[in-house]
Design a protein around this motif. Sequence first.
Motif, PDB file in Angstrom:
ATOM      1  N   TRP A  74      -1.795   9.265  10.850  1.00  0.00           N
ATOM      2  CA  TRP A  74      -2.013   7.849  10.535  1.00  0.00           C
ATOM      3  C   TRP A  74      -2.700   7.710   9.181  1.00  0.00           C
ATOM      4  O   TRP A  74      -2.331   6.856   8.371  1.00  0.00           O
ATOM      5  N   ASP A  76      -2.469   9.786   6.716  1.00  0.00           N
ATOM      6  CA  ASP A  76      -1.467  10.106   5.695  1.00  0.00           C
ATOM      7  C   ASP A  76      -0.626   8.877   5.353  1.00  0.00           C
ATOM      8  O   ASP A  76      -0.280   8.642   4.189  1.00  0.00           O
ATOM      9  N   SER A  77      -0.288   8.098   6.374  1.00  0.00           N
ATOM     10  CA  SER A  77       0.507   6.897   6.117  1.00  0.00           C
ATOM     11  C   SER A  77      -0.292   5.869   5.328  1.00  0.00           C
ATOM     12  O   SER A  77       0.259   5.136   4.500  1.00  0.00           O
ATOM     13  N   ARG A  78      -1.597   5.800   5.551  1.00  0.00           N
ATOM     14  CA  ARG A  78      -2.440   4.896   4.755  1.00  0.00           C
ATOM     15  C   ARG A  78      -2.483   5.362   3.297  1.00  0.00           C
ATOM     16  O   ARG A  78      -2.417   4.555   2.373  1.00  0.00           O
ATOM     17  N   ALA A  80      -0.188   6.960   1.733  1.00  0.00           N
ATOM     18  CA  ALA A  80       1.102   6.672   1.106  1.00  0.00           C
ATOM     19  C   ALA A  80       1.186   5.223   0.651  1.00  0.00           C
ATOM     20  O   ALA A  80       1.738   4.922  -0.414  1.00  0.00           O
ATOM     21  N   GLY A  81       0.640   4.312   1.447  1.00  0.00           N
ATOM     22  CA  GLY A  81       0.632   2.908   1.060  1.00  0.00           C
ATOM     23  C   GLY A  81      -0.173   2.673  -0.201  1.00  0.00           C
ATOM     24  O   GLY A  81       0.239   1.935  -1.097  1.00  0.00           O
TER      25      GLY A  81
END
Length: 215
Positions: A74, A76-78, A80-81
């Motif tokens: 999770w 990592d996805s932040r 990326a944003g």
Amino acid sequence: MSISAPRTGPRPPADRRAFVRTTLDLGDVLLRPWGREAAESDTVLDGLVAAAADPMVALWNPFPATDRSEALAWLDSRDAGWDRGAGASFAVLTATDGTLLGSVTLRWVDRADGLAMIGYWIQPAARGRGVATRATAAVTDWAFRTADARRIEIAHAVGNEASCRVAHRCGYLPEGTLRDSHRFGDGAYHDEHLHARLATDPQPAAGVHVDMPGP
């Protein structure tokens, strides 16, 4: 509120509507960008796992973090944003010891048009202290001032009255009801109230504290 930019990290796209990693200092509360750096603290990872398991968060604002490995994914996805300048996700932490209080996430819905959406969740122990209102208001003002946001929306389930109060206290005006708009953590579609705030709207009254049992 003071603002500081990190000294290291990937540089975001060079455009006026890019969210740039920034720490927002509210005095007793810090809003720090979510990302891999948070993984250095087992306390924060465990706080994410605990938040994901909380019944109110799991219902109104679910995210996958049943263990530390999912919490890392999770984060990592932040990251990326932030890297794309398309999402601004902040950990809400105590300034004294870094205890995780909650999270505020802003994302572009239509970047070219300056349209964004904001959401938030608060840990059970931090509810009823105005944390959600202060954090949401701070991120809202930051987006208007630094990322050329034109309009920011909040959409919450009709049953989530606490989130509705936060929207009002942060100056997000009600604009109507979206029928069967979103599937929430219970697997059912719920009607949502739509609120919005424009960059040209007046500042709401300050210093309001609200009970915040969700989302």
